[in-house]
Design a protein around this motif. Sequence first.
Motif, PDB file in Angstrom:
ATOM      1  N   TRP A   1      -2.062 -10.036  -4.607  1.00 47.73           N
ATOM      2  CA  TRP A   1      -1.190  -8.881  -4.353  1.00 47.73           C
ATOM      3  C   TRP A   1       0.230  -9.277  -4.712  1.00 47.73           C
ATOM      4  O   TRP A   1       0.631 -10.436  -4.533  1.00 47.73           O
TER       5      TRP A   1
ATOM      6  N   THR B   1      -0.148   6.630  -7.210  1.00 47.84           N
ATOM      7  CA  THR B   1      -1.512   7.166  -7.302  1.00 47.84           C
ATOM      8  C   THR B   1      -1.582   8.657  -7.006  1.00 47.84           C
ATOM      9  O   THR B   1      -2.617   9.275  -7.237  1.00 47.84           O
TER      10      THR B   1
ATOM     11  N   ASP C   1       0.833  -1.212   0.000  1.00 50.10           N
ATOM     12  CA  ASP C   1       0.000   0.000   0.000  1.00 50.10           C
ATOM     13  C   ASP C   1       0.863   1.256   0.000  1.00 50.10           C
ATOM     14  O   ASP C   1       0.572   2.224  -0.703  1.00 50.10           O
TER      15      ASP C   1
ATOM     16  N   ASN D   1       2.346   1.842  -3.486  1.00 51.60           N
ATOM     17  CA  ASN D   1       1.357   2.238  -4.497  1.00 51.60           C
ATOM     18  C   ASN D   1       0.985   3.710  -4.386  1.00 51.60           C
ATOM     19  O   ASN D   1       0.543   4.324  -5.367  1.00 51.60           O
TER      20      ASN D   1
ATOM     21  N   VAL E   1      -1.987   1.833 -11.867  1.00 49.52           N
ATOM     22  CA  VAL E   1      -1.281   0.766 -11.152  1.00 49.52           C
ATOM     23  C   VAL E   1      -1.596  -0.592 -11.786  1.00 49.52           C
ATOM     24  O   VAL E   1      -2.765  -0.951 -11.938  1.00 49.52           O
TER      25      VAL E   1
ATOM     26  N   SER F   1      -1.894  -4.551 -11.750  1.00 51.91           N
ATOM     27  CA  SER F   1      -2.184  -5.539 -10.713  1.00 51.91           C
ATOM     28  C   SER F   1      -1.989  -6.945 -11.281  1.00 51.91           C
ATOM     29  O   SER F   1      -1.637  -7.116 -12.448  1.00 51.91           O
TER      30      SER F   1
END
Length: 207
Positions: free
Chosen positions: A148, A136, A129, A132, A142, A144
């Motif tokens: 994860w 963002t 997190d 990322n 992003v 994927s």
Amino acid sequence: MAYKVLIINGSPHAKGCTAAALEEVCHTLENEGVQTETIHIGNKDVRGCVSCNSCGEKGRCVFDVNETAPKFEAADGIVIGSPVYYGSPNGTLLSFLDRLFYSTHFSKHMKVGAAVVSCRRSGNTASFDVLNKYFTISGMPVASSTYWNQVHGFTAEDVAKDLEGLQTMRNLAKNMAFMIKSFADAKEKYGLPEMERGSFTSFPDGL
Ligand SMILES: Cc1cc2nc3c(=O)[nH]c(=O)nc-3n(C[C@H](O)[C@H](O)[C@H](O)COP(=O)(O)O)c2cc1C
């Protein structure tokens, strides 16, 4: 058309778990026709950003992220790999990324970003997190995968046994290559969306 992805290994280990995960991404990207360059920064002596704001005037950091900046500017995407240290990305990498993202003023808009994390037991998703968030806030879509983007291990040999983790890396790379190629087509067809930049509000009224 040549597509390029810059890969950053934030681990102090050149041949460790993070490197093993990134190598899987790298090979798959190359197979998909995307050129890669890997930079190892985790073994460097990187100080945290000192908020001198020199980069605001000069567009470059007083520290040595400046060698990486033009590579990032030329790339269609970036993959950032980190080991997990106390439930976060490792400190050297965070210092490097703060400097790299804060000091560079070229547009990162629609460059594809992907974070890859490696831990022995736990803390992967929190670290994922954190990484990322660099993308963002920068207008970067992003990429994927089918899980994860994480592997588990204490050594690269452990990661070689994490078959699902490696599968996740390959699927990530395939999705990333697809996004990069698709965005290149879309940029030709539609151009980039225009961003508003006029407002910079720091809650001056405390409301
Ligand atoms: C200072 C330090 C803190 C660590 N903290 C964690 C942690 O919070 N959770 C975890 O599962 N592993 C932790 N580890 C283990 C590493 O995240 C793990 O071995 C990782 O896969 C190493 O990647 P590398 O070989 O690329 O450096 C820590 C290791 C170090 C050196």
